[in-house]
Design an enzyme around this catalytic site. Structure first.
Site, mmCIF file in Angstrom:
data_model
loop_
_atom_site.group_PDB
_atom_site.id
_atom_site.type_symbol
_atom_site.label_atom_id
_atom_site.label_comp_id
_atom_site.label_asym_id
_atom_site.label_seq_id
_atom_site.Cartn_x
_atom_site.Cartn_y
_atom_site.Cartn_z
ATOM 1 N N LYS A 249 0.838 -1.216 0.000
ATOM 2 C CA LYS A 249 0.000 0.000 0.000
ATOM 3 C C LYS A 249 0.868 1.260 0.000
ATOM 4 O O LYS A 249 0.581 2.204 -0.729
ATOM 5 C CB LYS A 249 -0.896 -0.030 1.249
ATOM 6 C CG LYS A 249 -1.417 1.311 1.722
ATOM 7 C CD LYS A 249 -2.284 1.129 2.931
ATOM 8 C CE LYS A 249 -2.241 2.098 4.068
ATOM 9 N NZ LYS A 249 -1.232 3.046 4.327
ATOM 10 N N ASN A 250 1.934 1.248 0.805
ATOM 11 C CA ASN A 250 2.719 2.473 0.973
ATOM 12 C C ASN A 250 3.733 2.700 -0.151
ATOM 13 O O ASN A 250 4.499 3.659 -0.104
ATOM 14 C CB ASN A 250 3.371 2.496 2.355
ATOM 15 C CG ASN A 250 2.312 2.684 3.445
ATOM 16 O OD1 ASN A 250 1.157 3.026 3.137
ATOM 17 N ND2 ASN A 250 2.679 2.453 4.693
ATOM 18 N N ARG B 142 -3.566 10.610 3.500
ATOM 19 C CA ARG B 142 -2.422 11.529 3.556
ATOM 20 C C ARG B 142 -1.743 11.674 2.197
ATOM 21 O O ARG B 142 -0.858 12.494 2.010
ATOM 22 C CB ARG B 142 -1.367 11.030 4.565
ATOM 23 C CG ARG B 142 -1.906 10.865 5.959
ATOM 24 C CD ARG B 142 -0.821 10.759 6.976
ATOM 25 N NE ARG B 142 -0.090 11.991 7.160
ATOM 26 C CZ ARG B 142 -0.585 13.083 7.716
ATOM 27 N NH1 ARG B 142 -1.808 13.099 8.156
ATOM 28 N NH2 ARG B 142 0.157 14.178 7.836
ATOM 29 N N CYS C 216 -4.398 7.918 9.709
ATOM 30 C CA CYS C 216 -4.680 7.435 11.067
ATOM 31 C C CYS C 216 -4.304 8.474 12.117
ATOM 32 O O CYS C 216 -3.336 9.209 11.964
ATOM 33 C CB CYS C 216 -3.908 6.148 11.320
ATOM 34 S SG CYS C 216 -4.443 4.840 10.222
ATOM 35 N N ARG D 121 1.130 14.335 13.401
ATOM 36 C CA ARG D 121 1.382 14.168 11.967
ATOM 37 C C ARG D 121 1.493 15.510 11.229
ATOM 38 O O ARG D 121 0.736 15.786 10.290
ATOM 39 C CB ARG D 121 0.336 13.256 11.334
ATOM 40 C CG ARG D 121 0.219 11.931 12.061
ATOM 41 C CD ARG D 121 -0.503 10.876 11.279
ATOM 42 N NE ARG D 121 0.359 10.247 10.283
ATOM 43 C CZ ARG D 121 -0.042 9.247 9.503
ATOM 44 N NH1 ARG D 121 -1.260 8.795 9.578
ATOM 45 N NH2 ARG D 121 0.789 8.709 8.638
ATOM 46 N N ASP E 173 4.576 0.133 12.156
ATOM 47 C CA ASP E 173 3.315 -0.508 11.743
ATOM 48 C C ASP E 173 3.283 -2.006 12.057
ATOM 49 O O ASP E 173 2.250 -2.647 11.925
ATOM 50 C CB ASP E 173 3.111 -0.326 10.228
ATOM 51 C CG ASP E 173 3.186 1.133 9.849
ATOM 52 O OD1 ASP E 173 2.209 1.842 10.051
ATOM 53 O OD2 ASP E 173 4.265 1.570 9.389
ATOM 54 N N VAL F 248 8.578 6.326 16.684
ATOM 55 C CA VAL F 248 8.242 6.995 15.414
ATOM 56 C C VAL F 248 7.037 7.927 15.583
ATOM 57 O O VAL F 248 7.058 9.070 15.145
ATOM 58 C CB VAL F 248 8.001 5.962 14.293
ATOM 59 C CG1 VAL F 248 7.650 6.664 12.976
ATOM 60 C CG2 VAL F 248 9.231 5.080 14.111
ATOM 61 N N ARG G 201 -9.015 -0.044 4.152
ATOM 62 C CA ARG G 201 -8.069 0.962 3.655
ATOM 63 C C ARG G 201 -6.727 0.336 3.297
ATOM 64 O O ARG G 201 -6.027 0.822 2.404
ATOM 65 C CB ARG G 201 -7.818 2.022 4.746
ATOM 66 C CG ARG G 201 -8.691 3.248 4.616
ATOM 67 C CD ARG G 201 -8.139 4.380 5.447
ATOM 68 N NE ARG G 201 -6.756 4.617 5.123
ATOM 69 C CZ ARG G 201 -5.837 5.014 5.996
ATOM 70 N NH1 ARG G 201 -6.149 5.225 7.252
ATOM 71 N NH2 ARG G 201 -4.594 5.216 5.622
#
Ligand code: EPU
Length: 441
Positions: free
Chosen positions: A23-24, A97, A121, A126, A315, A337, A423
């Site tokens: 996904k990222n 984002r 999230c 952020r 994550d 993080v 998502r």
């Protein structure tokens, strides 16, 4: 369809699941298509909500997105990139984002960009200060309006020398996407070097970019006037793969994750083995993966801290904590993080897990959140018997950990807001059912 999932837990998850493109990476590579002047193709694109959102945004800007001939293939035609209306773009406000990454590509193609309010999230403040500071240095004019950000580049974008105060994934991607077509050379120091970033660099290189990754987190980008398209198979989703691995441990199960790749998961695999989990890497030519299973005996506690690559991913933390609640002894997890990524542990505690969160930097080196009042360290005492509970999904990764906890707990849990999991996890209900889970909407 109701977004409440009824879970009858207590049975081990056993069987096989497949992970597709990360996904990222996929969402960022989709943004990169805007920079090109010819068509791009991407394989192995997962059917997840984030891909739908980015598809919607690209289409609004005139990029034609169509399915290719293979399952999971998308074709992007950016030959008619155009300006989209603020109201149309704002339909996507608060959903993701990714829109912030459109700044550079839209400035290069159109000289203007409008970015709606960001979503994603709720795991900390952020901020996007690194993004905006870097864009301004490139020559962008940023106007913050109530409806979102308007950006223009009256004199085009020009290469910069920039040092990130923290190796942010998103800010590194922002700078890459702006620098590849900026005039001159950009030198970025303290860059993030996650595998998804290296894969994005591969995508950009296929498009014609010149990017050198030096030692010590320095990335040098030589701007080029024009980019073409790309054909790319993304790296597999190492967050999803680790989520299933942790689910196998937490439920005393045995899951073969087809598509999982050892090289991207080494740090996770080391921790998995320290806890006592068993795994076997299958590199067979027919398309391998990694089998993860619970040992015959007890699991062992560990101390770990999340970090940027090559550290333990933030994550990976939430699903693993559910497994740690079943390990013998005291585990310590220091989150370095995001300042606010332990909110989900309250629900686990209500289910019987023994977890306390602390403001101190426990079990590792002091981090930038020490003495700031954020509860960013957790101590997990196990093993604790989990019992069923009604749960509300707070965000993506925490949501998956809630699901795993419900699978591991004896009895019937009702999990509210499960649609959020779409998502980032393709067909998670189908996969759970294939693993023997007893679930129903
Ligand atoms: N940060 C700043 N200023 C900035 C940007 C970041 O202070 O301008 C700080 C953040 O507040 C945070 C830290 O830097 O404390 C790291 O944030 P980063 O920018 O690296 O995160 P991101 O790009 O917003 C991506 C992933 C996250 C993943 C992180 C870390 C995407 C869409 N999201 O977020 O994934 O946790 O990198 O690896 O790629 C998820 O998939 O569920 C997810 C949250």
């Amino acid at each position: 369809m109701s977004d409440v999932l009824v879970v009858n837990g207590g049975a081990p998850l056993k069987g096989e699941v497949t992970v597709r493109g990360a996904k990222n990476l996929v969402s960022k590579a989709m943004v990169a298509t805007v920079l090109g002047e010819s068509r791009s193709r991407m394989f192995d694109v997962p059917r997840i909500r984030d891909v739908e959102i980015v598809t919607g945004l690209l289409e609004l800007h005139g990029v034609k997105v169509t399915p290719g001939e293979h399952d999971g293939e998308l074709v992007f035609d950016p030959s008619n990139v155009e300006r989209a209306g603020v109201d149309e773009i704002n339909v996507h406000a608060g959903s993701s984002r990714i829109p912030i990454l459109l700044c550079g590509p839209l400035l290069h193609r159109l000289g203007h960009a409008f970015i709606p309010e960001l979503g994603g999230c709720n795991i900390g403040g952020r901020p996007i200060d690194f993004h905006l500071e870097a864009l301004r240095r490139f020559g962008a004019v940023v106007d913050k309006a109530p409806e979102g950000l308007h950006l223009s580049a009256p004199d085009g974008l020009h290469g910069i020398k920039y040092h990130l105060d923290y190796p942010s994934v998103g800010a590194t991607e922002q700078i890459l996407l702006a620098a590849v077509r900026a005039k001159g050379v950009t030198e970025l120091s303290n860059a993030a070097v996650e595998p998804e970033i290296i894969d994005l660099i591969c995508v950009l290189q296929k498009m014609g970019a010149i990017i050198k990754v030096h030692t010590n987190r320095v990335i040098e980008i030589e701007g080029v006037p024009r980019l073409g398209g790309f054909v790319h198979r993304p790296i597999p989703d190492r967050i999803e793969a680790a989520s299933w691995a942790s689910a196998a441990l937490a439920t005393k199960g045995d899951i073969f994750v087809r598509g999982a790749r050892q090289a991207d998961m080494m740090t996770y695999l080391n921790v998995f083995r320290s806890i006592g989990g068993e795994f076997e890497v299958d590199d067979s030519p027919s398309g391998g993966g990694i089998r993860f299973w619970h040992p015959v005996g007890d699991l062992r506690a560990v101390a770990l801290e999340t970090d940027v690559h090559p550290g333990f991913m933030t994550d990976w933390q939430q699903p693993l904590v559910v497994a740690l609640s079943q390990a013998n002894g005291l585990s310590v997890v220091h989150e370095t993080v995001y300042e606010n990524r332990f909110g989900y542990t309250e629900a686990l505690a209500q289910m019987g897990a023994n977890i306390q969160v602390y403001q101190d930097c426990l079990g590792g080196t002091p981090c930038r959140f020490g003495r700031m009042g954020f509860r960013h360290s957790a101590v997990i005492a196990g093993p604790a018997k989990l019992h069923a509970h009604d749960l509300i999904i707070p965000d993506l990764r925490a949501g998956f950990s809630h699901l795993i906890a419900a699978m591991a707990a004896e009895g019937r849990s009702r999990v509210h807001g499960v649609d959020l999991i779409n998502r980032g996890y393709e067909n998670f209900e189908g996969k759970l059912t294939a693993l023997g889970a007893d679930i129903a909407r």
